[in-house]
Design an enzyme around this catalytic site. Structure first.
Site, mmCIF file in Angstrom:
data_model
loop_
_atom_site.group_PDB
_atom_site.id
_atom_site.type_symbol
_atom_site.label_atom_id
_atom_site.label_comp_id
_atom_site.label_asym_id
_atom_site.label_seq_id
_atom_site.Cartn_x
_atom_site.Cartn_y
_atom_site.Cartn_z
ATOM 1 N N ILE A 137 85.828 80.188 -32.623
ATOM 2 C CA ILE A 137 84.715 79.693 -31.823
ATOM 3 C C ILE A 137 85.132 79.833 -30.359
ATOM 4 O O ILE A 137 86.323 79.914 -30.047
ATOM 5 C CB ILE A 137 84.325 78.233 -32.155
ATOM 6 C CG1 ILE A 137 85.529 77.291 -32.072
ATOM 7 C CG2 ILE A 137 83.681 78.149 -33.524
ATOM 8 C CD1 ILE A 137 85.177 75.833 -32.362
ATOM 9 N N ASP A 138 84.156 79.885 -29.468
ATOM 10 C CA ASP A 138 84.439 80.132 -28.058
ATOM 11 C C ASP A 138 85.264 79.010 -27.437
ATOM 12 O O ASP A 138 85.253 77.873 -27.921
ATOM 13 C CB ASP A 138 83.139 80.295 -27.277
ATOM 14 C CG ASP A 138 82.315 81.486 -27.751
ATOM 15 O OD1 ASP A 138 82.924 82.453 -28.231
ATOM 16 O OD2 ASP A 138 81.074 81.426 -27.640
ATOM 17 N N LYS A 139 85.914 79.312 -26.340
ATOM 18 C CA LYS A 139 86.740 78.342 -25.620
ATOM 19 C C LYS A 139 85.988 77.045 -25.345
ATOM 20 O O LYS A 139 86.502 75.947 -25.602
ATOM 21 C CB LYS A 139 87.223 78.958 -24.300
ATOM 22 C CG LYS A 139 87.968 77.986 -23.398
ATOM 23 C CD LYS A 139 88.263 78.610 -22.044
ATOM 24 C CE LYS A 139 88.867 77.584 -21.085
ATOM 25 N NZ LYS A 139 89.081 78.135 -19.734
#
EC number: 5.4.99.-
Length: 303
Positions: A137-139
């Site tokens: 998942i994105d930062k």
């Protein structure tokens, strides 16, 4: 180290050198190219230039690509939020602001650094930079991730992702007031031809499907739950922008005037899968982080 030469044709004149060079190779980001220009790795007619140099017809651009710096991953003690663990699988709740695995510019402080300190048993199928990592998942997205502790578990979990049998539900706050209660976005996603560092709905993109339903409406925002059928890069962020409801706080795909947050308001709250060895269905839910609930409270008061 590789040297590439490019002669500017008439149709490319007046383009900025940083934009033009980054368009020559999918792997070269514009920020990376700008750094190369500043360090003298990119020259025009044998001379150094600035990133905003406008190209002329027949300019000779010489690009000397430097060797990438090796990334050394060190275990780092972290207070990981573990939701489940056995000899095959970990389920961890990643906080917002944490990168999942090391990459150039992020060699420490990642989830992988913490996992390596936490466990000596992580799958190896994704290489030395991504031990145990089955999906990402994105930062600036918080929430639950499956971690494989051995290669057997890794293969089984990946197959479930391929077969689209993993339950992945996210909560998001988006701009605008969605009038209908639920919907499905079925639109292919690929690299944005106008910005290679972003994704977009494009005709030749990969099949992507997002289901959503409304949880609560406010005057100019909507709280939604999104269920992924596929798992493309930035899928929810791109799909919601595509239908006119970009995520609040999203610096890449959202409007500039937005809620004051550190990145998009997106939380991977529910994950469910069959255990790779027992095939028992397991499902876990992580509550919304404080930042998310504070924004909801603010929107309710404003509304």
């Amino acid at each position: 180290m590789e040297i590439v030469e490019h002669i500017i044709p008439e149709q490319q004149q007046n383009q900025r050198i940083d934009k033009l060079v980054s368009s020559l190779n999918r792997e070269w980001s514009r920020s990376q190219v700008q750094e190369w220009i500043k360090l003298g790795f990119i020259k025009v007619n044998g001379q150094t230039v600035k990133p905003n140099y406008k190209c002329s017809t027949d300019d000779r651009v010489t690009i000397t690509t430097p060797e990438p710096e090796p990334i050394h991953i060190e275990p780092e003690e972290m207070d990981l939020d573990i939701y489940y663990e056995d000899k095959d699988v970990l389920v961890v709740n990643k906080p917002k602001g944490m990168v999942v695995h090391p990459a150039p510019g992020h060699s420490s402080g990642t989830l992988v650094n913490g996992l390596m300190a936490y466990s000596d048993h992580l799958s190896t199928l994704n290489g030395i930079l991504r031990p145990g990592i089955v999906h990402r998942i994105d930062k600036d997205t918080s929430g639950l991730l499956m971690i494989a502790k051995n290669d057997f578990a890794h293969e089984k979990l990946v197959q479930q992702l391929v077969d689209r049998t993993v339950t992945r539900k996210y909560q998001a706050i988006v701009h605008g007031n969605i009038s209908h209660d639920a919907g499905t976005i079925d639109a292919p996603i690929g690299r944005d031809p106008k910005d290679r560092q972003s994704m977009a709905v494009v005709d030749n993109g990969k099949h992507a499907v997002t289901h959503f339903h409304v949880l609560e409406r406010f005057s100019s925002f909507t709280w939604v739950e999104c269920k992924l059928e596929t798992g493309r890069t930035h899928q929810i962020r791109v799909h919601m922008k595509y239908i006119g409801f970009p995520l609040a706080g999203d610096p890449k795909y959202g409007p500039r005037k937005t809620l004051q947050t550190d990145g998009q308001l997106l939380h991977a709250g529910i994950i469910g899968f069959k255990h790779p060895r027992t095939e028992e269905y397991l499902e876990f839910e992580a509550p919304l982080p404080n930042e998310f609930t504070k924004v909801l409270d603010f929107l309710r008061q404003s509304h």
